[in-house]
Design an enzyme around this catalytic site. Structure first.
Site, PDB file in Angstrom:
ATOM      1  N   LYS A 137      21.130 -81.087  21.461  1.00 56.93           N
ATOM      2  CA  LYS A 137      21.769 -82.404  21.285  1.00 56.93           C
ATOM      3  C   LYS A 137      20.812 -83.535  21.632  1.00 56.93           C
ATOM      4  O   LYS A 137      20.979 -84.668  21.170  1.00 56.93           O
ATOM      5  CB  LYS A 137      23.081 -82.497  22.068  1.00 56.93           C
ATOM      6  CG  LYS A 137      22.964 -82.434  23.597  1.00 56.93           C
ATOM      7  CD  LYS A 137      22.662 -83.752  24.266  1.00 56.93           C
ATOM      8  CE  LYS A 137      22.324 -83.556  25.735  1.00 56.93           C
ATOM      9  NZ  LYS A 137      21.815 -84.746  26.401  1.00 56.93           N
TER      10      LYS A 137
ATOM     11  N   GLY B 255      26.911 -80.646  30.585  1.00 55.40           N
ATOM     12  CA  GLY B 255      27.993 -81.236  29.797  1.00 55.40           C
ATOM     13  C   GLY B 255      27.753 -82.727  29.677  1.00 55.40           C
ATOM     14  O   GLY B 255      26.715 -83.243  30.102  1.00 55.40           O
TER      15      GLY B 255
ATOM     16  N   LYS C   4       9.564 -92.190  30.805  1.00 57.44           N
ATOM     17  CA  LYS C   4      10.867 -91.622  31.195  1.00 57.44           C
ATOM     18  C   LYS C   4      10.987 -90.158  30.778  1.00 57.44           C
ATOM     19  O   LYS C   4      10.211 -89.666  29.964  1.00 57.44           O
ATOM     20  CB  LYS C   4      11.993 -92.425  30.537  1.00 57.44           C
ATOM     21  CG  LYS C   4      12.119 -93.825  31.113  1.00 57.44           C
ATOM     22  CD  LYS C   4      13.340 -94.498  30.545  1.00 57.44           C
ATOM     23  CE  LYS C   4      13.499 -95.898  31.139  1.00 57.44           C
ATOM     24  NZ  LYS C   4      14.525 -96.655  30.439  1.00 57.44           N
TER      25      LYS C   4
ATOM     26  N   SER D 232      27.469 -86.121  30.682  1.00 58.50           N
ATOM     27  CA  SER D 232      27.481 -86.694  32.036  1.00 58.50           C
ATOM     28  C   SER D 232      26.247 -87.545  32.287  1.00 58.50           C
ATOM     29  O   SER D 232      25.226 -87.036  32.728  1.00 58.50           O
ATOM     30  CB  SER D 232      27.479 -85.544  33.047  1.00 58.50           C
ATOM     31  OG  SER D 232      26.432 -84.629  32.731  1.00 58.50           O
TER      32      SER D 232
ATOM     33  N   GLY E 201      15.542 -87.703  41.304  1.00 57.70           N
ATOM     34  CA  GLY E 201      15.686 -88.613  40.170  1.00 57.70           C
ATOM     35  C   GLY E 201      17.146 -88.983  39.964  1.00 57.70           C
ATOM     36  O   GLY E 201      17.982 -88.853  40.873  1.00 57.70           O
TER      37      GLY E 201
ATOM     38  N   GLY F  32      19.701 -85.723  39.979  1.00 60.35           N
ATOM     39  CA  GLY F  32      19.718 -85.097  41.300  1.00 60.35           C
ATOM     40  C   GLY F  32      20.453 -85.958  42.308  1.00 60.35           C
ATOM     41  O   GLY F  32      21.287 -85.469  43.088  1.00 60.35           O
TER      42      GLY F  32
ATOM     43  N   ASP G 198      28.678 -83.157  24.688  1.00 56.17           N
ATOM     44  CA  ASP G 198      27.377 -83.700  25.080  1.00 56.17           C
ATOM     45  C   ASP G 198      26.695 -84.400  23.905  1.00 56.17           C
ATOM     46  O   ASP G 198      25.957 -85.381  24.085  1.00 56.17           O
ATOM     47  CB  ASP G 198      26.486 -82.567  25.626  1.00 56.17           C
ATOM     48  CG  ASP G 198      25.619 -83.029  26.783  1.00 56.17           C
ATOM     49  OD1 ASP G 198      25.573 -84.241  27.045  1.00 56.17           O
ATOM     50  OD2 ASP G 198      24.972 -82.176  27.413  1.00 56.17           O
TER      51      ASP G 198
ATOM     52  N   ARG H  23      18.460 -91.647  27.548  1.00 55.52           N
ATOM     53  CA  ARG H  23      17.032 -91.940  27.353  1.00 55.52           C
ATOM     54  C   ARG H  23      16.547 -91.389  26.027  1.00 55.52           C
ATOM     55  O   ARG H  23      15.619 -91.922  25.435  1.00 55.52           O
ATOM     56  CB  ARG H  23      16.222 -91.374  28.523  1.00 55.52           C
ATOM     57  CG  ARG H  23      16.476 -92.146  29.812  1.00 55.52           C
ATOM     58  CD  ARG H  23      16.374 -91.301  31.001  1.00 55.52           C
ATOM     59  NE  ARG H  23      17.224 -90.111  30.893  1.00 55.52           N
ATOM     60  CZ  ARG H  23      17.162 -89.105  31.729  1.00 55.52           C
ATOM     61  NH1 ARG H  23      16.327 -89.136  32.732  1.00 55.52           N
ATOM     62  NH2 ARG H  23      17.959 -88.059  31.579  1.00 55.52           N
TER      63      ARG H  23
HETATM   64  N1  LIG Z   1      20.074 -88.326  33.973  1.00 57.31           N
HETATM   65  C1  LIG Z   1      21.167 -87.789  33.452  1.00 57.31           C
HETATM   66  O1  LIG Z   1      22.149 -88.480  33.202  1.00 57.31           O
HETATM   67  C2  LIG Z   1      21.206 -86.330  33.180  1.00 57.31           C
HETATM   68  C3  LIG Z   1      20.078 -85.552  33.158  1.00 57.31           C
HETATM   69  N2  LIG Z   1      20.162 -84.231  32.859  1.00 57.31           N
HETATM   70  C4  LIG Z   1      18.969 -83.397  32.832  1.00 57.31           C
HETATM   71  O2  LIG Z   1      18.488 -83.247  34.159  1.00 57.31           O
HETATM   72  C5  LIG Z   1      17.074 -83.024  34.141  1.00 57.31           C
HETATM   73  C6  LIG Z   1      16.439 -83.975  35.126  1.00 57.31           C
HETATM   74  O3  LIG Z   1      16.604 -85.272  34.570  1.00 57.31           O
HETATM   75  P1  LIG Z   1      16.775 -86.612  35.367  1.00 57.31           P
HETATM   76  O4  LIG Z   1      17.231 -86.454  36.758  1.00 57.31           O
HETATM   77  O5  LIG Z   1      17.576 -87.481  34.490  1.00 57.31           O
HETATM   78  O6  LIG Z   1      15.257 -87.088  35.332  1.00 57.31           O
HETATM   79  P2  LIG Z   1      14.619 -88.278  36.126  1.00 57.31           P
HETATM   80  O7  LIG Z   1      13.415 -88.649  35.357  1.00 57.31           O
HETATM   81  O8  LIG Z   1      15.642 -89.297  36.425  1.00 57.31           O
HETATM   82  O9  LIG Z   1      14.186 -87.599  37.491  1.00 57.31           O
HETATM   83  C7  LIG Z   1      13.378 -86.459  37.536  1.00 57.31           C
HETATM   84  C8  LIG Z   1      12.987 -86.281  38.963  1.00 57.31           C
HETATM   85  O10 LIG Z   1      12.318 -85.036  39.085  1.00 57.31           O
HETATM   86  C9  LIG Z   1      11.167 -85.266  39.856  1.00 57.31           C
HETATM   87  N3  LIG Z   1      10.223 -84.198  39.662  1.00 57.31           N
HETATM   88  C10 LIG Z   1       9.458 -83.933  38.594  1.00 57.31           C
HETATM   89  N4  LIG Z   1       8.750 -82.819  38.833  1.00 57.31           N
HETATM   90  C11 LIG Z   1       9.089 -82.393  40.072  1.00 57.31           C
HETATM   91  C12 LIG Z   1       8.698 -81.311  40.888  1.00 57.31           C
HETATM   92  N5  LIG Z   1       7.823 -80.416  40.459  1.00 57.31           N
HETATM   93  N6  LIG Z   1       9.243 -81.184  42.134  1.00 57.31           N
HETATM   94  C13 LIG Z   1      10.151 -82.063  42.564  1.00 57.31           C
HETATM   95  N7  LIG Z   1      10.560 -83.124  41.845  1.00 57.31           N
HETATM   96  C14 LIG Z   1      10.031 -83.272  40.614  1.00 57.31           C
HETATM   97  C15 LIG Z   1      10.684 -86.628  39.421  1.00 57.31           C
HETATM   98  O11 LIG Z   1       9.778 -87.149  40.365  1.00 57.31           O
HETATM   99  P3  LIG Z   1       8.666 -88.233  39.862  1.00 57.31           P
HETATM  100  O12 LIG Z   1       9.425 -89.356  39.258  1.00 57.31           O
HETATM  101  O13 LIG Z   1       7.972 -88.594  41.117  1.00 57.31           O
HETATM  102  O14 LIG Z   1       7.836 -87.498  38.867  1.00 57.31           O
HETATM  103  C16 LIG Z   1      12.015 -87.372  39.426  1.00 57.31           C
HETATM  104  O15 LIG Z   1      12.372 -87.775  40.718  1.00 57.31           O
HETATM  105  C17 LIG Z   1      16.632 -83.229  32.683  1.00 57.31           C
HETATM  106  O16 LIG Z   1      16.475 -81.986  32.063  1.00 57.31           O
HETATM  107  C18 LIG Z   1      17.806 -83.963  32.049  1.00 57.31           C
HETATM  108  O17 LIG Z   1      17.942 -83.661  30.677  1.00 57.31           O
HETATM  109  C19 LIG Z   1      21.343 -83.633  32.596  1.00 57.31           C
HETATM  110  C20 LIG Z   1      22.502 -84.346  32.617  1.00 57.31           C
HETATM  111  C21 LIG Z   1      22.528 -85.742  32.923  1.00 57.31           C
HETATM  112  O1  LIG Z   2      22.250 -85.171  29.048  1.00 59.33           O
HETATM  113  C1  LIG Z   2      22.592 -86.286  29.334  1.00 59.33           C
HETATM  114  C2  LIG Z   2      24.009 -86.689  29.385  1.00 59.33           C
HETATM  115  O2  LIG Z   2      24.871 -85.611  29.204  1.00 59.33           O
HETATM  116  C3  LIG Z   2      21.562 -87.319  29.605  1.00 59.33           C
HETATM  117  O3  LIG Z   2      20.980 -87.676  28.416  1.00 59.33           O
HETATM  118  P1  LIG Z   2      19.556 -88.361  28.384  1.00 59.33           P
HETATM  119  O4  LIG Z   2      18.574 -87.370  28.961  1.00 59.33           O
HETATM  120  O5  LIG Z   2      19.287 -88.660  26.947  1.00 59.33           O
HETATM  121  O6  LIG Z   2      19.626 -89.610  29.218  1.00 59.33           O
END
Ligand SMILES: NC(=O)C1=CN([C@@H]2O[C@H](COP(=O)(O)OP(=O)(O)OC[C@H]3O[C@@H](n4cnc5c(N)ncnc54)[C@H](OP(=O)(O)O)[C@@H]3O)[C@@H](O)[C@H]2O)C=CC1
Ligand SMILES: O=C(CO)COP(=O)(O)O
Length: 334
Positions: free
Chosen positions: A190, A135, A277, A137, A9, A12, A243, A254
């Protein structure tokens, strides 16, 4: 040293690109074949980042076996998926790994913090340590290499430094810390405040109101976090106020976007029925509500967000009720 990033996602992909930029041996594992092909063939992750070009060396796979020989496993999936994916990884790992959690939330059933979830789900012979990399980001900015600072937090200082060294570069600066409780609770709660901030904006409230929300929201985060042993000072840092600011003020968030829709429509139904989302604050609001009631922690903003999300309370009423509540509290005879 090989790193496997679990989750293709937004976060990652952005973190894996950082490792690729740093010349590290990194592979992304994801479940969505289209995302994986997009990364490998087009050097994009169009679903999240549109036309932005990724580092062309970045590689991704849908084969979980690619994780087998990883030294570091980065978990970049929503909190609801942490336990199942950790168990899947544990079943195939050939040696101990450092597990790096980047998700912000709690276990959906046990309410545990995510570092505890990992510790309870990985067999000891496969677990070197757990590090939280969290943090202010937004992935949308890290992927275009905007200057960003976050914390690597761990009970194991040596592995926090290892993660710091892996990810640090000219656009991503990593600090280390040891207050796992304060950092993880701040980064999770947060998200509830970001929903609140979005709701206020959607209702038409402006800067004064947002400043009030951030300031009072921080107090709630401190109250909750210190109740469970987190250090107050941690909430003044990147995983706390840092954060909180970025998610309460950014259209990338989001959680903020979700709140904005709810505020604009002055109703939660449409959002709950149609959202696809990752909005971690929704589940976190429910957990914080339950735990705060059990433990007697005063969390008025979180409580109003819970009322909106789960009890159908009208958002505009919540905003005004909070104002009256604060007045009554500060001046009981008014
Ligand atoms: N985006 C950001 O800016 C930030 C996010 N975070 C945190 O990171 C975490 C992930 O968020 P984020 O990357 O944004 O989320 P996204 O929705 O962008 O991506 C999540 C990804 O995880 C996949 N996924 C879900 N379940 C599984 C599984 N069991 N095995 C493998 N892949 C899986 C989803 O696949 P599919 O879509 O096919 O379900 C998708 O590709 C959250 O807790 C978020 O709060 C922290 C800091 C920054
Ligand atoms: O944690 C995040 C930035 O630090 C991402 O926030 P959102 O999950 O609300 O997009």
């Amino acid at each position: 040293m090989k790193t496997a990033v679990i989750g293709s996602g937004s976060w990652g992909t952005a973190l894996a690109q950082t490792l690729q930029d740093n010349g590290q041996d990194v592979i992304v594992y994801g479940v969505d074949d289209r995302e994986i092909r997009d990364i490998n063939e087009n050097h994009k992750n169009s679903k999240y980042f549109g036309d932005i070009q990724l580092n062309p060396g970045l590689r991704a796979t849908t084969d979980i076996n690619a994780v087998r020989d990883a030294d570091v496993v980065v978990l970049a999936v929503p909190s609801i998926a942490i336990e199942p994916i950790v168990r899947e990884v544990d079943a195939i790992l050939e040696k101990p790994a450092v597990f790096v959690n980047v998700a912000k939330g709690f276990h959906p059933v046990t309410n545990e913090r995510l570092s505890d979830v990992i510790r309870h789900s990985v067999r000891p012979e496969h677990l070197s340590s757990v590090v939280s990399l969290i943090g202010p980001s937004h992935a949308e900015e890290v992927v275009i290499r905007q200057l960003t600072t976050i914390d690597a937090v761990s009970q194991n200082e040596e592995d926090a430094k290892l993660v710091q060294n892996l990810f640090s570069n000219g656009y991503l600066r990593i600090y280390t810390g040891t207050d796992e409780v304060g950092s993880e609770l701040g980064a999770a709660i947060k998200n509830v405040m970001a929903i609140a901030s979005g709701i206020l904006s959607g209702l038409g409230y402006q800067d004064n109101t947002r400043a009030a929300l951030i300031t009072r929201g921080l107090q709630e985060m401190i109250r909750y976090g210190t109740h469970f042993g987190g250090k107050e000072q941690t909430f003044m840092g990147l995983t706390g106020v840092g954060d909180l600011i970025v998610t309460c003020t950014s259209p990338h968030s989001r959680n903020f976007q979700a709140g904005y829709q709810i505020g604009r429509e002055n109703d939660v139904k449409n959002f709950l029925e149609n959202n696809t989302k990752t909005v971690e604050g929704v589940r976190t609001a429910k957990i914080v509500h339950r735990v705060a009631q059990e433990e007697g922690i005063d969390m008025p903003i979180c409580e109003e967000i819970y009322q909106i999300l789960y009890e159908g309370k009208e958002p505009s009423l919540c905003a005004s009720d909070l104002m009256v509540r604060q007045l009554k509290k500060e001046f009981p005879d008014a």
